[in-house]
Design a protein around this motif. Structure first.
Motif, PDB file in Angstrom:
ATOM      1  N   PRO A   1       0.842  -1.199   0.000  1.00 61.24           N
ATOM      2  CA  PRO A   1       0.000   0.000   0.000  1.00 61.24           C
ATOM      3  C   PRO A   1       0.878   1.250   0.000  1.00 61.24           C
ATOM      4  N   GLU A   2       0.387   2.329  -0.595  1.00 64.86           N
ATOM      5  CA  GLU A   2       1.147   3.575  -0.676  1.00 64.86           C
ATOM      6  C   GLU A   2       1.605   4.054   0.694  1.00 64.86           C
ATOM      7  N   LYS A   3       0.749   3.882   1.715  1.00 68.54           N
ATOM      8  CA  LYS A   3       1.069   4.411   3.041  1.00 68.54           C
ATOM      9  C   LYS A   3       2.255   3.719   3.691  1.00 68.54           C
ATOM     10  N   LEU A   4       2.678   2.567   3.131  1.00 67.80           N
ATOM     11  CA  LEU A   4       3.804   1.834   3.707  1.00 67.80           C
ATOM     12  C   LEU A   4       5.097   1.982   2.912  1.00 67.80           C
ATOM     13  N   LYS A   5       5.017   2.566   1.719  1.00 67.08           N
ATOM     14  CA  LYS A   5       6.173   2.555   0.822  1.00 67.08           C
ATOM     15  C   LYS A   5       7.332   3.407   1.326  1.00 67.08           C
ATOM     16  N   ASP A   6       7.048   4.538   1.930  1.00 66.27           N
ATOM     17  CA  ASP A   6       8.114   5.422   2.405  1.00 66.27           C
ATOM     18  C   ASP A   6       8.168   5.465   3.927  1.00 66.27           C
ATOM     19  N   LEU A   7       7.754   4.387   4.553  1.00 60.42           N
ATOM     20  CA  LEU A   7       7.676   4.348   6.010  1.00 60.42           C
ATOM     21  C   LEU A   7       9.064   4.215   6.619  1.00 60.42           C
ATOM     22  N   ASN A   8       9.359   5.090   7.588  1.00 58.17           N
ATOM     23  CA  ASN A   8      10.602   5.014   8.340  1.00 58.17           C
ATOM     24  C   ASN A   8      10.288   4.681   9.794  1.00 58.17           C
ATOM     25  N   PRO A   9      10.958   3.687  10.358  1.00 58.12           N
ATOM     26  CA  PRO A   9      10.682   3.325  11.752  1.00 58.12           C
ATOM     27  C   PRO A   9      11.218   4.370  12.715  1.00 58.12           C
ATOM     28  N   TYR A  10      10.673   4.370  13.921  1.00 61.02           N
ATOM     29  CA  TYR A  10      11.236   5.192  14.989  1.00 61.02           C
ATOM     30  C   TYR A  10      12.687   4.784  15.183  1.00 61.02           C
ATOM     31  N   ASP A  11      13.552   5.748  15.414  1.00 62.32           N
ATOM     32  CA  ASP A  11      14.991   5.495  15.369  1.00 62.32           C
ATOM     33  C   ASP A  11      15.634   5.623  16.740  1.00 62.32           C
ATOM     34  N   PRO A  12      15.460   4.644  17.620  1.00 63.07           N
ATOM     35  CA  PRO A  12      16.144   4.686  18.916  1.00 63.07           C
ATOM     36  C   PRO A  12      17.613   4.319  18.757  1.00 63.07           C
ATOM     37  N   VAL A  13      18.401   4.660  19.758  1.00 57.17           N
ATOM     38  CA  VAL A  13      19.820   4.282  19.742  1.00 57.17           C
ATOM     39  C   VAL A  13      19.931   2.797  20.060  1.00 57.17           C
ATOM     40  N   THR A  14      20.557   2.048  19.168  1.00 64.27           N
ATOM     41  CA  THR A  14      20.691   0.602  19.368  1.00 64.27           C
ATOM     42  C   THR A  14      22.148   0.167  19.513  1.00 64.27           C
ATOM     43  N   GLU A  15      23.101   1.074  19.221  1.00 59.95           N
ATOM     44  CA  GLU A  15      24.512   0.720  19.372  1.00 59.95           C
ATOM     45  C   GLU A  15      24.865   0.558  20.855  1.00 59.95           C
ATOM     46  N   ASP A  16      25.948  -0.139  21.092  1.00 60.57           N
ATOM     47  CA  ASP A  16      26.393  -0.396  22.459  1.00 60.57           C
ATOM     48  C   ASP A  16      27.412   0.667  22.863  1.00 60.57           C
ATOM     49  N   PHE A  17      27.021   1.566  23.756  1.00 57.59           N
ATOM     50  CA  PHE A  17      27.908   2.623  24.236  1.00 57.59           C
ATOM     51  C   PHE A  17      28.235   2.394  25.714  1.00 57.59           C
ATOM     52  N   ARG A  18      29.367   2.939  26.150  1.00 55.32           N
ATOM     53  CA  ARG A  18      29.724   2.847  27.567  1.00 55.32           C
ATOM     54  C   ARG A  18      28.740   3.643  28.414  1.00 55.32           C
ATOM     55  N   ILE A  19      28.362   4.817  27.898  1.00 53.50           N
ATOM     56  CA  ILE A  19      27.485   5.720  28.640  1.00 53.50           C
ATOM     57  C   ILE A  19      26.283   6.054  27.775  1.00 53.50           C
ATOM     58  N   HIS A  20      25.102   5.710  28.250  1.00 52.97           N
ATOM     59  CA  HIS A  20      23.851   6.000  27.539  1.00 52.97           C
ATOM     60  C   HIS A  20      23.135   7.156  28.227  1.00 52.97           C
ATOM     61  N   LEU A  21      23.171   8.321  27.596  1.00 56.64           N
ATOM     62  CA  LEU A  21      22.444   9.482  28.099  1.00 56.64           C
ATOM     63  C   LEU A  21      21.556  10.022  26.976  1.00 56.64           C
ATOM     64  N   ASP A  22      20.930   9.105  26.252  1.00 55.24           N
ATOM     65  CA  ASP A  22      20.186   9.472  25.048  1.00 55.24           C
ATOM     66  C   ASP A  22      18.688   9.228  25.143  1.00 55.24           C
ATOM     67  N   ALA A  23      18.226   8.414  26.085  1.00 52.62           N
ATOM     68  CA  ALA A  23      16.819   7.988  26.084  1.00 52.62           C
ATOM     69  C   ALA A  23      16.042   8.442  27.305  1.00 52.62           C
ATOM     70  N   ASN A  24      16.613   9.325  28.107  1.00 58.09           N
ATOM     71  CA  ASN A  24      15.941   9.853  29.304  1.00 58.09           C
ATOM     72  C   ASN A  24      15.545   8.754  30.292  1.00 58.09           C
ATOM     73  N   GLU A  25      16.356   7.709  30.327  1.00 58.92           N
ATOM     74  CA  GLU A  25      16.121   6.630  31.288  1.00 58.92           C
ATOM     75  C   GLU A  25      16.644   7.035  32.662  1.00 58.92           C
ATOM     76  N   SER A  26      16.238   6.286  33.660  1.00 61.14           N
ATOM     77  CA  SER A  26      16.735   6.498  35.020  1.00 61.14           C
ATOM     78  C   SER A  26      18.005   5.697  35.241  1.00 61.14           C
ATOM     79  N   PHE A  27      18.921   6.255  36.027  1.00 58.34           N
ATOM     80  CA  PHE A  27      20.128   5.520  36.386  1.00 58.34           C
ATOM     81  C   PHE A  27      19.953   4.759  37.701  1.00 58.34           C
TER      82      PHE A  27
END
Length: 352
Positions: free
Chosen positions: A6-32
């Protein structure tokens, strides 16, 4: 034969969370904050008693009782979801008809309008000024001009870190016939007198969203809650999937809301870290000309406009530090003392 998307799916981009493995994650507003051993043991005991061969309670009644007691709201006005995201994905398509308009004040949380195109719902954006503020009058005027049927915004706002006063929220609710969704994911970091949670029974057009992912440090269990009047709660119960919140999440949520003193300690720790980080960034602002604006914060993160923001963001990644780059702005989640120290040392070196 070839299947055609369907047309509505052809240019669909997913939500882009950080998936790489970093030493320090301060990107997702999570609690420490780490769950203490006594509560962790309670959680393990609760999970061990889950009947894994049975479907979960479709209305998460025990969980809603615990959450209702914590929030001082009648449990019958609560709907549990797989994070606030699921609840947003229900309200947008089901409470609007094809061709209707929803209003968002940008920048704000991108998932608010993610689902609109699939259901041919129009999204009208009210661009915030450089101050990242807007007024109740502006929102109501634009809603009237565009005949908006839904107004949705976070308060305090992600990503701007700014809050809207309770009186202005009430003015918006009372000034429109549209459904108003107030996402209070970060309200625990604000003056909670600005919350409109205790107003849900007084209005027929108000839904308040809460989450366990931020102040409560339970992002892993994906638990969000919608609070609204009895009529709209009945509709949410009718349109959601029958067993949308799994039994493990329900069991953990019951333990979590049974420990208000622990939740209060988490909030205090996150606020202290936020304040420490904010003061450090403000001190750096006075000495670094590339920092154009550091916004006041009512959340657990710092939002600032920085020249060469993309370069700084990429350079931090090379050092194993992940923050959020947002079109010329940087958003940094408050972390532990050690994490705050390291990210500030890196920013001192990288920002001219």
């Amino acid at each position: 034969m070839t299947y055609v998307l369907p047309e509505k799916l052809k240019d669909l981009n997913p939500y882009d969370p950080v998936t790489e493995d970093f030493r320090i994650h301060l990107d997702a507003n999570e609690s420490f904050c780490e769950v203490p051993e006594n509560i962790r043991q309670e959680i393990l005991n609760a999970v061990s008693n889950v009947a894994f061969n049975r479907y979960p309670d479709p209305y998460a009644r025990k969980l809603c009782e615990k959450a209702g007691a914590y929030y001082h709201v009648d449990p019958k006005l609560l709907t549990a979801g797989n994070g606030s995201d699921e609840l947003i994905s229900l309200v947008v398509p089901y409470f609007l008809d094809e061709g209707d308009t929803m209003l968002v004040a940008v920048p704000d949380f991108s998932m608010y309008w993610f689902y609109a195109p699939f259901h041919k719902i129009k999204v009208e954006s009210l661009q915030k000024e450089n101050s990242m503020k807007t007024s109740a009058e502006e929102i109501l005027q634009r809603a009237k001009e565009k005949n908006a049927k839904l107004l949705i915004f976070s308060n305090p706002c992600n990503p701007t870190s700014l809050g809207i006063g309770r009186d202005d929220i009430i003015k918006i609710i009372e000034g429109t016939d549209a459904l108003v969704i107030v996402d209070e994911a970060y309200m625990e970091f604000e003056n909670e007198n600005n919350s409109v949670l205790n107003e849900v029974e007084n209005y027929d057009n108000l839904i308040v969203l809460k989450t366990c992912s931020k102040a409560f440090g339970m992002a892993a269990i994906r638990l969000g809650i919608a609070v609204t009047n009895e009529k709209l709660t009945g509709i949410l119960h009718a349109i959601k999937a029958p067993y949308n919140v799994n039994s493990v999440t329900q069991a953990i949520g019951c333990v979590l809301f049974s420990h208000p003193e622990y939740l209060a300690s988490c909030i205090d720790a996150l606020k202290a870290s936020r304040d420490e980080l904010y003061q450090a960034v403000k001190a750096m602002e006075d000495k670094k000309t590339e920092i154009e604006t550091v916004y006041e914060t009512s959340t657990n993160f710092i939002f600032m406009k920085v020249k060469r923001a993309k370069e700084v963001f990429e350079a931090l990644k090379q050092r194993g530090i992940s923050i959020r780059f947002m079109n010329g702005y940087l958003r940094v989640t408050a972390g532990t003392k050690a994490e705050n120290k390291e990210v500030m040392e890196a920013l001192w070196e990288l920002i001219q």
